[in-house]
Design an enzyme around this catalytic site. Structure first.
Site, PDB file in Angstrom:
ATOM      1  N   ARG A  51     -33.146 -30.149 -54.765  1.00  0.00           N
ATOM      2  CA  ARG A  51     -32.047 -30.497 -53.864  1.00  0.00           C
ATOM      3  C   ARG A  51     -31.298 -29.225 -53.472  1.00  0.00           C
ATOM      4  O   ARG A  51     -31.157 -28.302 -54.295  1.00  0.00           O
ATOM      5  CB  ARG A  51     -31.074 -31.470 -54.551  1.00  0.00           C
ATOM      6  CG  ARG A  51     -31.617 -32.886 -54.706  1.00  0.00           C
ATOM      7  CD  ARG A  51     -31.774 -33.615 -53.374  1.00  0.00           C
ATOM      8  NE  ARG A  51     -32.231 -34.993 -53.521  1.00  0.00           N
ATOM      9  CZ  ARG A  51     -33.505 -35.394 -53.422  1.00  0.00           C
ATOM     10  NH1 ARG A  51     -34.458 -34.520 -53.175  1.00  0.00           N
ATOM     11  NH2 ARG A  51     -33.812 -36.678 -53.543  1.00  0.00           N
ATOM     12  N   HIS A  67     -37.788 -30.202 -45.791  1.00  0.00           N
ATOM     13  CA  HIS A  67     -37.802 -31.258 -46.826  1.00  0.00           C
ATOM     14  C   HIS A  67     -39.091 -32.083 -46.742  1.00  0.00           C
ATOM     15  O   HIS A  67     -39.061 -33.292 -46.492  1.00  0.00           O
ATOM     16  CB  HIS A  67     -36.569 -32.172 -46.699  1.00  0.00           C
ATOM     17  CG  HIS A  67     -36.280 -32.914 -47.974  1.00  0.00           C
ATOM     18  ND1 HIS A  67     -35.027 -33.184 -48.424  1.00  0.00           N
ATOM     19  CD2 HIS A  67     -37.122 -33.446 -48.911  1.00  0.00           C
ATOM     20  CE1 HIS A  67     -35.084 -33.854 -49.569  1.00  0.00           C
ATOM     21  NE2 HIS A  67     -36.361 -34.021 -49.879  1.00  0.00           N
TER      22      HIS A  67
HETATM   23  P1  NAP Z   1     -37.830 -36.502 -63.594  1.00  0.00           P
HETATM   24  O1  NAP Z   1     -39.174 -37.036 -63.985  1.00  0.00           O
HETATM   25  O2  NAP Z   1     -36.630 -37.321 -63.873  1.00  0.00           O
HETATM   26  O3  NAP Z   1     -37.694 -35.083 -64.302  1.00  0.00           O
HETATM   27  C1  NAP Z   1     -36.481 -34.410 -64.395  1.00  0.00           C
HETATM   28  C2  NAP Z   1     -36.634 -33.229 -65.354  1.00  0.00           C
HETATM   29  O4  NAP Z   1     -35.438 -32.471 -65.314  1.00  0.00           O
HETATM   30  C3  NAP Z   1     -36.838 -33.661 -66.809  1.00  0.00           C
HETATM   31  O5  NAP Z   1     -37.753 -32.808 -67.440  1.00  0.00           O
HETATM   32  C4  NAP Z   1     -35.439 -33.475 -67.416  1.00  0.00           C
HETATM   33  O6  NAP Z   1     -35.435 -33.174 -68.806  1.00  0.00           O
HETATM   34  C5  NAP Z   1     -34.960 -32.273 -66.641  1.00  0.00           C
HETATM   35  N1  NAP Z   1     -33.498 -32.193 -66.657  1.00  0.00           N
HETATM   36  C6  NAP Z   1     -32.602 -33.092 -66.184  1.00  0.00           C
HETATM   37  N2  NAP Z   1     -31.336 -32.667 -66.412  1.00  0.00           N
HETATM   38  C7  NAP Z   1     -31.452 -31.483 -67.055  1.00  0.00           C
HETATM   39  C8  NAP Z   1     -30.510 -30.556 -67.569  1.00  0.00           C
HETATM   40  N3  NAP Z   1     -29.181 -30.762 -67.469  1.00  0.00           N
HETATM   41  N4  NAP Z   1     -30.974 -29.445 -68.171  1.00  0.00           N
HETATM   42  C9  NAP Z   1     -32.301 -29.226 -68.286  1.00  0.00           C
HETATM   43  N5  NAP Z   1     -33.264 -30.064 -67.823  1.00  0.00           N
HETATM   44  C10 NAP Z   1     -32.823 -31.177 -67.212  1.00  0.00           C
HETATM   45  O7  NAP Z   1     -37.818 -36.159 -62.031  1.00  0.00           O
HETATM   46  P2  NAP Z   1     -39.048 -35.876 -61.043  1.00  0.00           P
HETATM   47  O8  NAP Z   1     -39.703 -37.117 -60.636  1.00  0.00           O
HETATM   48  O9  NAP Z   1     -39.883 -34.809 -61.645  1.00  0.00           O
HETATM   49  O10 NAP Z   1     -38.268 -35.316 -59.762  1.00  0.00           O
HETATM   50  C11 NAP Z   1     -37.449 -34.166 -59.837  1.00  0.00           C
HETATM   51  C12 NAP Z   1     -36.656 -33.981 -58.551  1.00  0.00           C
HETATM   52  O11 NAP Z   1     -37.508 -33.532 -57.496  1.00  0.00           O
HETATM   53  C13 NAP Z   1     -36.016 -35.228 -57.962  1.00  0.00           C
HETATM   54  O12 NAP Z   1     -34.819 -35.568 -58.643  1.00  0.00           O
HETATM   55  C14 NAP Z   1     -35.779 -34.836 -56.522  1.00  0.00           C
HETATM   56  O13 NAP Z   1     -34.495 -34.259 -56.387  1.00  0.00           O
HETATM   57  C15 NAP Z   1     -36.840 -33.768 -56.268  1.00  0.00           C
HETATM   58  N6  NAP Z   1     -37.843 -34.175 -55.248  1.00  0.00           N
HETATM   59  C16 NAP Z   1     -37.980 -33.420 -54.113  1.00  0.00           C
HETATM   60  C17 NAP Z   1     -38.934 -33.749 -53.173  1.00  0.00           C
HETATM   61  C18 NAP Z   1     -39.160 -32.919 -51.953  1.00  0.00           C
HETATM   62  O14 NAP Z   1     -39.923 -33.319 -51.070  1.00  0.00           O
HETATM   63  N7  NAP Z   1     -38.575 -31.744 -51.855  1.00  0.00           N
HETATM   64  C19 NAP Z   1     -39.756 -34.870 -53.387  1.00  0.00           C
HETATM   65  C20 NAP Z   1     -39.583 -35.614 -54.541  1.00  0.00           C
HETATM   66  C21 NAP Z   1     -38.624 -35.243 -55.479  1.00  0.00           C
HETATM   67  P3  NAP Z   1     -35.955 -34.261 -69.895  1.00  0.00           P
HETATM   68  O15 NAP Z   1     -37.458 -34.304 -69.692  1.00  0.00           O
HETATM   69  O16 NAP Z   1     -35.586 -33.681 -71.186  1.00  0.00           O
HETATM   70  O17 NAP Z   1     -35.277 -35.552 -69.542  1.00  0.00           O
HETATM   71  C1  GLV Z   2     -37.420 -36.668 -51.959  1.00  0.00           C
HETATM   72  O1  GLV Z   2     -36.734 -35.704 -51.876  1.00  0.00           O
HETATM   73  C2  GLV Z   2     -37.390 -37.572 -53.069  1.00  0.00           C
HETATM   74  O2  GLV Z   2     -36.463 -37.489 -53.892  1.00  0.00           O
HETATM   75  O3  GLV Z   2     -38.318 -38.396 -53.158  1.00  0.00           O
END
Ligand code: NAP
Ligand code: GLV
Length: 309
Positions: A224, A272
């Site tokens: 983000r 994005h």
């Molecule tokens: P997720 O499975 O919830 O993974 C989040 C990770 O971040 C986990 O490993 C978590 O640790 C860690 N984390 C959270 N808070 C933290 C903190 N304070 N300190 C250290 N580590 C922390 O999420 P995801 O599915 O991988 O997605 C991640 C993000 O990608 C989304 O939230 C979104 O913003 C972004 N995204 C972007 C796009 C794009 O097109 N650019 C597309 C999809 C998603 P734990 O494992 O210990 O809980």
């Molecule tokens: C895109 O940014 C998503 O969070 O899926």
């Protein structure tokens, strides 16, 4: 499930293919595009919904985001008893791995430099650089971060990972918690951000943290825009402390025409698009979870509202 009612309220998304897909996946459910004043639903699929939607639907049992990040959703007043669920991979992890590997390899192999040189008609070879000199740090080792870390380690980059709780992943040196953030940054030269946006993580890429990267640091932000302090990145690029950045997400989207990122040649911008929601896969995942919740089962991808992700 004769009386199941599903509302679709996703701003910026063409509704008809989603409605048709949901009706095919859940033939006994009544699926409708939400309009103000519509009847009450049991479950909702949402993206950037207006507050009015939730104000009119306090009885919702489940709210399904059609994306992975729920930072914007959690700013709204949500039905108190609804289970909030986000997409769990649903085809996004491989896209994210492609995007990040492309950005890392393009920078490491200097393909951006070659492209500029060959466009000028120059046939110049650069000395090969050592992978060992380009350790990649992945912030956030969740569904997407783990897939990215694995893909990078298959390209034999040294990979560090930082998350809230410690992880044991093959080929990844794991760091966790605020106490190990500095060591994680100091061990990394390329920084990939895949954290959720929460109160704990906003502005996490700033002058202090980015200055801890190894010399010639490179930033890849695919989570983000509000994770990054824009002015701090620009200052570090201007001073030469950072070599460059690839940015997919921004504080304001679309990135305003007068934003200085557009004019900084060391920044590569994409709109994005790193990992897109794939409709068919997402519908199949959400339909399966609605059925599971109706059977009283738990589902993965459930959001912890207190934690913020
Ligand atoms: P997720 O499975 O919830 O993974 C989040 C990770 O971040 C986990 O490993 C978590 O640790 C860690 N984390 C959270 N808070 C933290 C903190 N304070 N300190 C250290 N580590 C922390 O999420 P995801 O599915 O991988 O997605 C991640 C993000 O990608 C989304 O939230 C979104 O913003 C972004 N995204 C972007 C796009 C794009 O097109 N650019 C597309 C999809 C998603 P734990 O494992 O210990 O809980
Ligand atoms: C895109 O940014 C998503 O969070 O899926």
């Amino acid at each position: 499930m004769p009386s199941l009612r599903i509302a679709f309220c996703c701003t910026g998304t063409e509704p008809e293919p989603w409605l048709a897909g949901l009706r095919a996946a859940l033939p006994q459910a009544q699926v409708a595009l939400w309009q103000p004043g519509a009847g009450r639903a049991d479950y909702a699929l949402v993206w950037a919904p207006p507050q009015q939607f939730f104000d009119e639907q306090p009885q919702l049992k489940g709210v399904f985001a059609i994306g992975a990040g729920v930072d914007a959703l959690l700013k709204l007043r949500l039905p108190p008893n609804a289970t909030v669920v986000r997409l769990d991979d649903a085809g996004m992890a491989v896209q994210m791995a492609e995007y990040v590997c492309h950005a890392v390899i393009r920078h490491f192999r200097e393909f951006d430099v070659y492209e500029a040189e060959t466009r000028q008609g120059h046939w110049t070879s650069h000395k090969p650089r050592k992978r060992a000199d380009f350790p990649v740090g992945v912030m956030g080792l969740g569904v997407l971060g783990q897939r990215v870390a694995r893909a990078l380690s298959q390209f034999e980059f040294p990979v560090n990972g930082w998350s809230r709780s410690p992880k044991a992943l093959d080929g990844v040196r794991s760091f966790s918690g605020p106490a190990q953030l500095d060591d994680f940054l100091a061990a990394s030269r390329v920084l990939v951000n895949l954290l959720p946006l929460t109160l704990d993580t906003q502005g996490i890429m700033n002058l202090a943290t980015l200055s801890r990267l190894r010399p010639g640091g490179y930033v890849i932000n695919v989570a983000r825009g509000a994770h990054l302090v824009d002015e701090d990145l620009l200052a570090l690029l201007d001073s030469g402390q950072l070599a460059g950045a690839t940015l997919d997400v921004f504080r304001v989207e679309p990135l305003p025409p007068d934003h200085p990122f557009w004019r900084q040649p060391k920044i590569t911008i994409t709109p994005h698009t790193a990992a897109r929601t794939l409709r068919a896969t997402s519908i199949a995942q959400i339909a399966g979870k609605i059925e599971a919740l109706e059977r009283g089962e738990s589902v993965v991808g459930r959001v912890d509202r207190g934690r913020g992700y």
